[in-house]
Design a protein around this motif. Sequence first.
Motif, PDB file in Angstrom:
ATOM      1  N   THR A 122       0.858  -1.177   0.000  1.00 43.11           N
ATOM      2  CA  THR A 122       0.000   0.000   0.000  1.00 43.11           C
ATOM      3  C   THR A 122       0.899   1.232   0.000  1.00 43.11           C
ATOM      4  OG1 THR A 122      -1.939   1.050   1.018  1.00 43.11           O
ATOM      5  CG2 THR A 122      -0.256   0.192   2.522  1.00 43.11           C
ATOM      6  N   GLY A 123       0.286   2.425  -0.046  1.00 40.94           N
ATOM      7  CA  GLY A 123       1.080   3.624  -0.246  1.00 40.94           C
ATOM      8  C   GLY A 123       1.028   4.615   0.901  1.00 40.94           C
ATOM      9  N   HIS A 124       1.735   5.698   0.702  1.00 39.56           N
ATOM     10  CA  HIS A 124       1.814   6.818   1.638  1.00 39.56           C
ATOM     11  C   HIS A 124       0.432   7.436   1.856  1.00 39.56           C
ATOM     12  CE1 HIS A 124       3.260  10.491   3.487  1.00 39.56           C
ATOM     13  NE2 HIS A 124       2.874  11.242   2.466  1.00 39.56           N
ATOM     14  N   ASN A 125       0.134   7.712   3.115  1.00 35.11           N
ATOM     15  CA  ASN A 125      -1.120   8.355   3.543  1.00 35.11           C
ATOM     16  C   ASN A 125      -2.355   7.469   3.362  1.00 35.11           C
ATOM     17  OD1 ASN A 125      -0.159  10.758   4.614  1.00 35.11           O
ATOM     18  ND2 ASN A 125      -0.238  11.844   2.661  1.00 35.11           N
ATOM     19  N   GLN A 126      -2.166   6.197   3.045  1.00 31.38           N
ATOM     20  CA  GLN A 126      -3.307   5.285   2.965  1.00 31.38           C
ATOM     21  C   GLN A 126      -3.641   4.755   4.365  1.00 31.38           C
ATOM     22  OE1 GLN A 126      -5.027   4.858   0.244  1.00 31.38           O
ATOM     23  NE2 GLN A 126      -3.625   5.875  -1.165  1.00 31.38           N
ATOM     24  N   GLU A 127      -4.926   4.595   4.639  1.00 33.39           N
ATOM     25  CA  GLU A 127      -5.338   3.986   5.904  1.00 33.39           C
ATOM     26  C   GLU A 127      -5.083   2.484   5.862  1.00 33.39           C
ATOM     27  OE1 GLU A 127      -9.422   5.023   6.598  1.00 33.39           O
ATOM     28  OE2 GLU A 127      -8.887   6.957   7.491  1.00 33.39           O
ATOM     29  N   ILE A 128      -4.717   1.930   7.012  1.00 27.18           N
ATOM     30  CA  ILE A 128      -4.466   0.494   7.118  1.00 27.18           C
ATOM     31  C   ILE A 128      -5.371  -0.072   8.209  1.00 27.18           C
ATOM     32  CG2 ILE A 128      -2.769  -1.279   7.714  1.00 27.18           C
ATOM     33  CD1 ILE A 128      -0.619   0.572   6.557  1.00 27.18           C
ATOM     34  N   ALA A 129      -6.163  -1.066   7.846  1.00 24.87           N
ATOM     35  CA  ALA A 129      -7.055  -1.702   8.817  1.00 24.87           C
ATOM     36  C   ALA A 129      -6.273  -2.732   9.633  1.00 24.87           C
ATOM     37  CB  ALA A 129      -8.220  -2.368   8.096  1.00 24.87           C
ATOM     38  N   ILE A 130      -6.394  -2.639  10.952  1.00 24.68           N
ATOM     39  CA  ILE A 130      -5.759  -3.623  11.828  1.00 24.68           C
ATOM     40  C   ILE A 130      -6.610  -4.886  11.824  1.00 24.68           C
ATOM     41  CG2 ILE A 130      -5.045  -4.152  14.185  1.00 24.68           C
ATOM     42  CD1 ILE A 130      -4.573  -1.177  14.619  1.00 24.68           C
ATOM     43  N   PRO A 131      -6.073  -6.019  11.401  1.00 28.40           N
ATOM     44  CA  PRO A 131      -6.884  -7.233  11.317  1.00 28.40           C
ATOM     45  C   PRO A 131      -7.466  -7.626  12.678  1.00 28.40           C
ATOM     46  CG  PRO A 131      -4.800  -7.521  10.164  1.00 28.40           C
ATOM     47  CD  PRO A 131      -4.689  -6.234  10.921  1.00 28.40           C
ATOM     48  N   ASN A 132      -8.673  -8.112  12.652  1.00 29.07           N
ATOM     49  CA  ASN A 132      -9.317  -8.532  13.893  1.00 29.07           C
ATOM     50  C   ASN A 132      -8.618  -9.711  14.553  1.00 29.07           C
ATOM     51  OD1 ASN A 132     -11.362  -6.578  13.657  1.00 29.07           O
ATOM     52  ND2 ASN A 132     -12.598  -7.925  12.355  1.00 29.07           N
ATOM     53  N   VAL A 133      -7.788 -10.428  13.777  1.00 26.43           N
ATOM     54  CA  VAL A 133      -7.143 -11.637  14.291  1.00 26.43           C
ATOM     55  C   VAL A 133      -5.862 -11.353  15.070  1.00 26.43           C
ATOM     56  CG1 VAL A 133      -8.102 -13.224  12.587  1.00 26.43           C
ATOM     57  CG2 VAL A 133      -6.038 -11.926  12.026  1.00 26.43           C
ATOM     58  N   THR A 134      -5.468 -10.079  15.198  1.00 25.19           N
ATOM     59  CA  THR A 134      -4.264  -9.764  15.963  1.00 25.19           C
ATOM     60  C   THR A 134      -4.536  -8.717  17.035  1.00 25.19           C
ATOM     61  OG1 THR A 134      -1.957  -9.005  15.864  1.00 25.19           O
ATOM     62  CG2 THR A 134      -3.491  -7.978  14.331  1.00 25.19           C
TER      63      THR A 134
END
Length: 298
Positions: A122-134
Motif C-alpha cells: 500500500t502507499g503513503h497516507n493510505q489507511e491500514i485496517a488492523i486485522p481482527n485476528v491480531t
Amino acid sequence: MRVCHLIDSEPDVLGVQVNKDIIDIAKALEVFPKEHVSKTVSGFINGGPQAIQALNSYIKELPISDNQPYVLKETECEFGPAVPNPSKIICVGLNYRRHADETGAAYPEVPILFNKFNNTLTGHNQEIAIPNVTEQLDYEVELAVVIGQKAKNVSEDDALDYVLGYSTANDLSARDLQMKTPQWLLGKTCDDFSPIGPYLVTADEVEDPQSISLRTTVNQEVRQDSNTSDMIFSCKEIISYISKHFTLEPGDIILTGTPEGVVLGLPEDERVYLKPGDTVTVEIEKVGTLTNTFVEEK
C-alpha cells in the motif's frame, strides 16, 4: 531522481518529484508527447538505464509551471505503493545488531530470509485496517532496495550496480500471529502490511546505503532512531547472497531489516501495540517519509 506511483484515472501512473511539485507523466505526455518515455512506474522500472535517461531528458525539456495540468502539489496526490507489482518481496530478519540485542536473539550467521506478497503493498497516507485476528501489531522501519536489472550469482563488489533505487518501507508485523509457528509468514502477510514510498529514489542519490539514518514515530513520539551502519549484513552482501540462490528481477523489493525500538523489544509489561487511530511515520534519510493511519477492520 525521485519517482512515485500516482493513483489516477489510469493504473500505475508514473510521477516525478521536481522541486516541491509532482509531475504526472501520463498527463504530461498527452500535452507534450515523446517517444521512449514511460508513463507507468512498471515501464520505468523494467526499462533499465535507458528509461532513467529518457525520463531525465524529458523532465529537463518539459515546461513546469503551476498552470500546467500535469503539475501537482504533493498534497493533491494520492500515492500507491512506490513499486506497484514486484515479482518478489524478500525480507531480511534480525539484521540490526541492536535489534537482535533487544529481542534477546543471537546474531545470525547468514541472512534470515522470508517473503511477503503483493497483497501487503500500500502507499503513503493510505489507511491500514488492523486485522481482527491480531492484538499485537508492531511497526518496523526498513530501507527497501529495489532491483533494476536481472541479477544471478553477482559478487558483493558488483551487487549495488544492480540496484535501481531505494524506498522507505514499514514491515508491519502481527507478533502474536508471527510467533504462533516457527515460520513468520502469517504475521507478516496480512493485507496492507508493507506500505512503501512515497518515492522510489534512484541509486545515484544515495551514495552510501550503509550510512543513512532511520526513524519511526507513533503519534509523533519517537520510537526508532538508528542508522543503517548497524546492519549485520550490508545491502551488497544481501543482494549477492540472495542472487546465489535465485534470480532477482527488475522491480523485486528487498526489505533489509529493522533497527532497535520495536514494541517487541520492550519489557512485556511495557508493550503497547498499535491500535485504531494511531498514526505511524517512518523516515529514512535521503529516501523519504512514509505515513499511515491505522483504523479498525470492518
